[in-house]
Scaffold this motif. Structure first.
Motif, short mmCIF file in Angstrom:
data_model
loop_
_atom_site.label_atom_id
_atom_site.label_comp_id
_atom_site.label_asym_id
_atom_site.label_seq_id
_atom_site.Cartn_x
_atom_site.Cartn_y
_atom_site.Cartn_z
N VAL A 72 0.84 -1.20 0.00
CA VAL A 72 0.00 0.00 0.00
C VAL A 72 0.88 1.25 0.00
O VAL A 72 1.92 1.29 0.67
CB VAL A 72 -0.91 0.05 1.26
CG1 VAL A 72 -1.74 1.33 1.30
CG2 VAL A 72 -1.83 -1.16 1.32
N CYS A 89 -2.55 13.72 -4.05
CA CYS A 89 -3.12 12.53 -3.44
C CYS A 89 -2.82 11.28 -4.25
O CYS A 89 -3.25 11.16 -5.39
CB CYS A 89 -4.64 12.74 -3.33
SG CYS A 89 -5.62 11.26 -3.04
N ILE A 142 -18.29 4.59 -8.47
CA ILE A 142 -17.66 5.18 -7.29
C ILE A 142 -18.69 5.98 -6.52
O ILE A 142 -19.68 6.42 -7.10
CB ILE A 142 -16.46 6.05 -7.73
CG1 ILE A 142 -15.68 6.55 -6.53
CG2 ILE A 142 -16.90 7.25 -8.55
CD1 ILE A 142 -14.24 6.45 -6.73
N PHE A 149 -14.53 15.09 -4.15
CA PHE A 149 -13.17 15.49 -3.79
C PHE A 149 -12.18 15.30 -4.94
O PHE A 149 -11.00 15.54 -4.78
CB PHE A 149 -12.69 14.70 -2.57
CG PHE A 149 -13.43 15.07 -1.32
CD1 PHE A 149 -13.13 16.25 -0.65
CD2 PHE A 149 -14.45 14.27 -0.83
CE1 PHE A 149 -13.82 16.61 0.49
CE2 PHE A 149 -15.15 14.62 0.32
CZ PHE A 149 -14.84 15.80 0.97
N PHE A 150 -12.69 14.84 -6.09
CA PHE A 150 -11.79 14.56 -7.21
C PHE A 150 -11.76 15.70 -8.22
O PHE A 150 -12.68 16.49 -8.30
CB PHE A 150 -12.22 13.27 -7.91
CG PHE A 150 -12.05 12.00 -7.10
CD1 PHE A 150 -11.39 12.01 -5.88
CD2 PHE A 150 -12.55 10.79 -7.57
CE1 PHE A 150 -11.24 10.84 -5.13
CE2 PHE A 150 -12.41 9.62 -6.83
CZ PHE A 150 -11.75 9.64 -5.61
N TRP A 156 -8.72 7.18 -11.47
CA TRP A 156 -9.42 6.24 -10.58
C TRP A 156 -9.48 4.94 -11.36
O TRP A 156 -10.11 4.85 -12.40
CB TRP A 156 -10.82 6.79 -10.24
CG TRP A 156 -11.87 5.75 -9.96
CD1 TRP A 156 -13.04 5.56 -10.63
CD2 TRP A 156 -11.86 4.76 -8.91
NE1 TRP A 156 -13.75 4.52 -10.09
CE2 TRP A 156 -13.05 4.01 -9.04
CE3 TRP A 156 -10.94 4.43 -7.90
CZ2 TRP A 156 -13.37 2.94 -8.19
CZ3 TRP A 156 -11.25 3.36 -7.05
CH2 TRP A 156 -12.45 2.65 -7.19
N TYR A 206 -11.68 18.81 3.97
CA TYR A 206 -11.08 17.64 3.30
C TYR A 206 -10.48 16.67 4.33
O TYR A 206 -10.73 15.47 4.30
CB TYR A 206 -10.00 18.15 2.34
CG TYR A 206 -9.23 17.07 1.60
CD1 TYR A 206 -9.63 16.67 0.32
CD2 TYR A 206 -8.10 16.47 2.15
CE1 TYR A 206 -8.92 15.70 -0.37
CE2 TYR A 206 -7.39 15.49 1.46
CZ TYR A 206 -7.81 15.11 0.21
OH TYR A 206 -7.11 14.14 -0.47
C1 BLA Z 1 -10.82 1.26 -1.70
N1 BLA Z 1 -9.94 3.59 -1.80
C2 BLA Z 1 -10.83 2.61 -2.15
C3 BLA Z 1 -11.79 3.15 -3.03
C4 BLA Z 1 -11.50 4.49 -3.20
C5 BLA Z 1 -10.35 4.77 -2.41
C6 BLA Z 1 -12.26 5.48 -4.06
C7 BLA Z 1 -12.91 2.36 -3.68
C8 BLA Z 1 -14.00 2.12 -2.72
C9 BLA Z 1 -15.13 3.07 -2.88
O1 BLA Z 1 -15.80 2.96 -3.90
O2 BLA Z 1 -15.35 3.91 -2.00
C10 BLA Z 1 -9.64 5.99 -2.22
N2 BLA Z 1 -11.51 7.58 -1.84
C11 BLA Z 1 -10.19 7.26 -2.00
C12 BLA Z 1 -9.44 8.49 -1.88
C13 BLA Z 1 -10.33 9.51 -1.68
C14 BLA Z 1 -11.64 8.92 -1.64
C15 BLA Z 1 -7.97 8.61 -1.96
O3 BLA Z 1 -12.70 9.53 -1.45
C16 BLA Z 1 -10.00 10.91 -1.53
C17 BLA Z 1 -10.88 11.86 -1.28
N3 BLA Z 1 -6.30 2.50 0.75
C18 BLA Z 1 -5.45 3.39 1.31
C19 BLA Z 1 -4.84 2.80 2.45
C20 BLA Z 1 -5.36 1.54 2.57
C21 BLA Z 1 -6.29 1.36 1.49
C22 BLA Z 1 -3.84 3.51 3.33
O4 BLA Z 1 -5.27 4.51 0.89
C23 BLA Z 1 -5.08 0.52 3.55
C24 BLA Z 1 -4.50 0.70 4.71
C25 BLA Z 1 -7.06 0.23 1.27
N4 BLA Z 1 -8.78 1.11 -0.29
C26 BLA Z 1 -8.24 0.17 0.49
C27 BLA Z 1 -9.05 -1.02 0.48
C28 BLA Z 1 -10.11 -0.74 -0.38
C29 BLA Z 1 -9.93 0.62 -0.84
C30 BLA Z 1 -8.78 -2.29 1.24
C31 BLA Z 1 -11.29 -1.62 -0.72
C32 BLA Z 1 -12.29 -1.39 0.38
C33 BLA Z 1 -13.72 -1.57 -0.01
O5 BLA Z 1 -14.04 -1.64 -1.21
O6 BLA Z 1 -14.54 -1.62 0.92
#
Ligand code: BLA
Length: 291
Positions: A72, A89, A142, A149-150, A156, A206
């Motif tokens: 990660v 980001c 999404i 926030f994007f 993505w 944010y």
């Molecule tokens: C999933 N991370 C996601 C998803 C998004 C992001 C969009 C897809 C899940 C969804 O549809 O909500 C990231 N979302 C963001 C970001 C912003 C936002 C950056 O709104 C900014 C505003 N991801 C990490 C870290 C971990 C991680 C540190 O950044 C773990 C420690 C994991 N991200 C992670 C996991 C999923 C995920 C496991 C899948 C979780 C799921 O679908 O429930």
């Protein structure tokens, strides 16, 4: 054949070297107790770094290395409130089978309704966004809450770990970060007090959102336990959430208020939408209306 696990450390190394070439990075020693820690499974390694610079309030990185099964990167740069610069980001999750990627210059101010901020920062970057949007196509539906926030150039995407897209991801990361540094270089400090306050509040909103609802929280809690995870979120990852403003999560996002006054545990109220990129080739928003 890949024998060793992929690692995001070279992404961090690149970003720090590139920043150092352009400005003075000063180590912050935030959360030094988490500089390098082992997760509760005894194997997964978590590393953090944090800096500031004259125009950068906080530049920080978190990497999680769990061998073949998980890598990660959470890398972000937050400007000082005198600057209305976007927030850099990069959130990359690599699991055993799948990759989840968000790479963006998250806008500090509106880019959906108005065009002033969008034209100020994104107009010239739209071709860059187009290039990588083709190589790293839109990831799936999404939540509307995230989309707010994007920016028009957000990457993505999701891809199978067998697709080996990490070279493309690395070059996207380098290009986006260089673009952000260029904007930072050119940015002039705001002197109007009410505009500075407005930047401060936007950044605080944010931070408040992400400290409460980031999708990585459950995994972080699983790795290091709830209290360490909360501490890491509030004092490291989204540092500033307690100092840049005093409004609460429910002040900013009242739709999450439950009848008993607590915060709704769901990540999204509006649900998932946007099966395709809601920005056109000129960087204009073409999705449905967001609240
Ligand atoms: C999933 N991370 C996601 C998803 C998004 C992001 C969009 C897809 C899940 C969804 O549809 O909500 C990231 N979302 C963001 C970001 C912003 C936002 C950056 O709104 C900014 C505003 N991801 C990490 C870290 C971990 C991680 C540190 O950044 C773990 C420690 C994991 N991200 C992670 C996991 C999923 C995920 C496991 C899948 C979780 C799921 O679908 O429930």
């Amino acid at each position: 054949m890949e024998t060793s696990a992929f690692s995001y450390h070279k992404f961090v190394r690149f970003a720090l070297e590139e920043t150092q070439r352009r400005t003075d990075l000063i180590p912050l020693h935030l959360q030094d107790q988490y500089k390098c820690m082992k997760a509760m499974d005894g194997k997964t390694e978590i590393k953090t770094l944090s800096f500031r610079a004259p125009k950068i309030r906080l530049l920080r990185s978190l990497t999680i290395e769990g061998g073949q099964s998980m890598q990660v990167l959470d890398f972000a740069a937050f400007p000082e409130p005198e600057f209305d610069l976007p927030i850099f980001c990069a959130n990359f999750f690599t699991g055993a089978t799948t990759n989840i990627v968000v790479l963006d210059l998250n806008p500090l101010h509106d880019v959906i309704i108005g065009k002033e901020y969008r034209e100020k920062y994104y107009k010239s970057l739209v071709p860059l966004g187009q290039k990588y949007a083709e190589l790293l196509p839109w990831g799936d539906k999404i939540t509307s809450e995230s989309l707010r926030f994007f920016s028009p150039i957000v990457i993505w995407t999701k891809f199978a770990s067998s697709q080996y897209k990490h070279d493309v991801l690395y070059s996207a990361f380098m290009d986006y970060f260089k673009a952000w540094l260029e904007l930072m270089d050119q940015a002039a400090a705001e002197t109007n007090a009410s505009r500075i306050l407005c930047n401060c509040e936007a950044q605080h909103k944010y931070l408040t959102w992400r400290a409460e609802k980031d999708p990585g929280h459950p995994l972080l809690k699983k790795l290091i336990g709830e209290s360490h995870a909360k501490d890491l979120l509030k004092s490291f990852l989204f540092n500033g959430v307690h100092s840049l403003g005093s409004k609460t999560f429910l002040d900013y996002f009242p739709e999450y208020r439950c009848e008993d006054g607590t915060i709704n545990k769901n990540r999204s109220i509006m649900g998932k939408s946007f099966g395709t990129r809601p920005w056109n080739a000129s960087g204009e928003y073409i999705g449905n209306t967001l609240r």
